[in-house]
Design a protein around this motif. Structure first.
Motif, PDB file in Angstrom:
ATOM      1  N   PHE A  72      -6.288   2.555   4.204  1.00  0.00           N
ATOM      2  CA  PHE A  72      -4.557   3.638   3.880  1.00  0.00           C
ATOM      3  C   PHE A  72      -5.117   4.678   4.751  1.00  0.00           C
ATOM      4  CE2 PHE A  72      -4.148   1.579   0.020  1.00  0.00           C
ATOM      5  CZ  PHE A  72      -2.734   1.898  -0.146  1.00  0.00           C
ATOM      6  N   PHE A  78       0.536   5.775  -2.550  1.00  0.00           N
ATOM      7  CA  PHE A  78       0.270   4.236  -3.445  1.00  0.00           C
ATOM      8  C   PHE A  78       1.126   4.314  -4.598  1.00  0.00           C
ATOM      9  CE2 PHE A  78      -1.030   0.142  -6.057  1.00  0.00           C
ATOM     10  CZ  PHE A  78      -1.435  -0.030  -5.613  1.00  0.00           C
ATOM     11  N   ILE A  92      -6.689   6.919  -4.387  1.00  0.00           N
ATOM     12  CA  ILE A  92      -6.227   6.209  -4.736  1.00  0.00           C
ATOM     13  C   ILE A  92      -7.493   5.363  -4.530  1.00  0.00           C
ATOM     14  CG2 ILE A  92      -5.583   3.837  -3.480  1.00  0.00           C
ATOM     15  CD1 ILE A  92      -3.718   5.468  -1.682  1.00  0.00           C
ATOM     16  N   TRP A 153       4.438  -3.569   1.749  1.00  0.00           N
ATOM     17  CA  TRP A 153       3.807  -2.405   2.567  1.00  0.00           C
ATOM     18  C   TRP A 153       3.918  -1.898   3.567  1.00  0.00           C
ATOM     19  CZ3 TRP A 153      -1.762  -4.599   2.466  1.00  0.00           C
ATOM     20  CH2 TRP A 153      -2.056  -4.837   1.650  1.00  0.00           C
ATOM     21  N   ALA A 167       2.237   1.482   0.037  1.00  0.00           N
ATOM     22  CA  ALA A 167       2.342   0.800  -0.751  1.00  0.00           C
ATOM     23  C   ALA A 167       3.259   1.408  -2.008  1.00  0.00           C
ATOM     24  CB  ALA A 167       0.898   0.258  -1.375  1.00  0.00           C
ATOM     25  N   ASN A 169       3.648  -1.348  -5.803  1.00  0.00           N
ATOM     26  CA  ASN A 169       4.029  -2.390  -5.845  1.00  0.00           C
ATOM     27  C   ASN A 169       5.090  -2.591  -7.985  1.00  0.00           C
ATOM     28  OD1 ASN A 169       1.970  -4.445  -7.152  1.00  0.00           O
ATOM     29  ND2 ASN A 169       0.398  -3.393  -7.622  1.00  0.00           N
TER      30      ASN A 169
END
Length: 173
Positions: A72, A78, A92, A153, A167, A169
């Motif tokens: 990163f 994230f 992270i 991403w 990011a 998810n």
């Protein structure tokens, strides 16, 4: 921009794809982990070039939160499957290290299919890739059935190295 887009291409050989940004002399391997291919082979002449998806998969499967944080940017973020946002490589790495010390200590992450990549600018790429995870346990120690998701991403070329800036998810069906 048109020339940069023309230089941006997928190489399809032996069931793997590598995204080569030849104008920058940098490679991002997007499927070596999915195909089980050796990273060195997947990036061809760019021996040892860093690869984002493969680096993520390798860090996860080694249960190495620090390595995961290193992909990163300094201002990277994230957003996990629960919707919680972590900021910066240190946070992270810390969160993932804690997960790897608990219910994710035997988890295995794999890539499903070929990632989708769109070059937004010569130094900015949008990457979507699907995944499966297995080996996760519930808080009571019972196994969780493998589940799937998709990552989104935004990757940037940061000081000559491709890193994840953002990011997201999500679990999918």
């Amino acid at each position: 921009m048109r020339v940069a887009m023309m230089r941006f291409k997928f190489l399809l050989t032996s069931g793997m794809a590598a995204l080569l940004l030849s104008a920058l002399g940098t490679a991002i391997d997007l499927s070596a982990a999915a195909s089980g291919a050796d990273t060195k082979e997947a990036v061809g002449s760019q021996e040892g070039a860093p690869t984002l998806v493969t680096e993520f998969i390798n860090a996860w499967n080694a249960h190495d939160g620090s390595a995961l944080g290193r992909i990163f940017t300094p201002d990277g973020d994230f957003i996990g499957i629960s919707g919680i946002q972590w900021r910066g490589p240190a946070e992270i790495a810390k969160v993932h290290s804690e997960q790897f010390a608990g219910r994710y200590d035997e988890s295995i992450f794999t890539v499903d299919g070929m990632p989708s990549v769109a070059l937004i600018k010569p130094d900015v790429a949008l990457i979507h890739w699907r995944w499966t995870i297995s080996g996760v346990r519930n808080p009571d120690g019972t196994p969780v059935a493998p589940y799937r998701g998709i990552f989104t991403w935004v990757a940037i070329n940061h000081d000559g190295t491709w890193l994840v800036r953002a990011a997201q998810n999500n679990v999918s069906k």
